[in-house]
Enzyme design. Structure first.
Site, mmCIF file in Angstrom:
data_model
loop_
_atom_site.group_PDB
_atom_site.id
_atom_site.type_symbol
_atom_site.label_atom_id
_atom_site.label_comp_id
_atom_site.label_asym_id
_atom_site.label_seq_id
_atom_site.Cartn_x
_atom_site.Cartn_y
_atom_site.Cartn_z
ATOM 1 N NE ARG A 7 0.808 -14.064 5.919
ATOM 2 C CZ ARG A 7 0.343 -15.190 6.437
ATOM 3 N NH1 ARG A 7 1.129 -15.979 7.116
ATOM 4 N NH2 ARG A 7 -0.888 -15.560 6.197
ATOM 5 N N GLY A 34 6.214 -11.188 3.959
ATOM 6 C CA GLY A 34 6.122 -10.636 2.605
ATOM 7 C C GLY A 34 5.451 -11.646 1.695
ATOM 8 C CG HIS A 35 4.538 -15.117 2.701
ATOM 9 N ND1 HIS A 35 5.778 -15.305 3.251
ATOM 10 C CD2 HIS A 35 3.662 -15.582 3.602
ATOM 11 C CE1 HIS A 35 5.656 -15.859 4.432
ATOM 12 N NE2 HIS A 35 4.376 -16.039 4.680
ATOM 13 C CB ALA A 36 -1.080 -13.639 0.873
#
Ligand code: TYD
Length: 137
Positions: free
Chosen positions: A98, A51-53
């Site tokens: 992702r 839950g991040h880039a």
């Protein structure tokens, strides 16, 4: 960065009746020097991770045991990749959002990273990420 730049890389596999062996050399099998290794394990059924880039960090994910899915987003396209082989890795360039789910019981996700942990390298807010990649929600 685009989703097409996220690639499954086949790692060397030395088959052996005593047990198979796979190895990874930085800058050879992955296109960066490995500065950090971390792993996810004891993931409870139904849990989501990621839950991040990342702004500049490359990562390479491997299902060392069991399986899980990685959902990739670049603001325009979306793709779900199932990882279930310890000799396949998923290369994630920077600026790819992702998420991970569908972890099988006892699965282990190994991550190789091109940078040391730096909380300022993260987008954790999807609208903020979309803005950074030039997509208006
Ligand atoms: P987080 O990035 O939220 O995990 P995931 O995205 O895989 O679900 O990280 C969870 C916690 O672990 C968070 O407090 C930051 C910390 N952490 C480190 O200290 N070093 C690291 O290398 C990583 C990946 C996380």
């Amino acid at each position: 960065m685009k989703i097409d730049q996220c690639k499954i890389i086949d790692l060397p596999k030395i088959n052996d009746p005593r047990g198979n062996l796979t190895f990874i050399e930085g800058s050879r099998h992955v296109p960066f020097d490995v500065k950090r290794v971390f792993y996810l394990y004891d993931v409870p059924g139904g849990a989501d991770r990621g839950g991040h880039a990342l702004k500049k960090c490359y990562q390479f994910l491997i299902a060392m045991s069991g399986s899980f899915d990685v959902i990739l987003k670049d603001g325009r396209q979306e793709k779900r990749v199932h990882l279930n082989r310890s000799y396949h890795g998923l290369l994630l360039p920077p600026m790819i959002w992702r998420e991970m789910d569908n972890f099988s019981s006892g699965s282990v996700c190994l991550a190789l990273a091109s940078e040391l942990y730096d909380p300022t390298d993260y987008y954790r807010d999807y609208p903020e990420y979309l803005k950074a990649v030039g997509v208006t929600a």
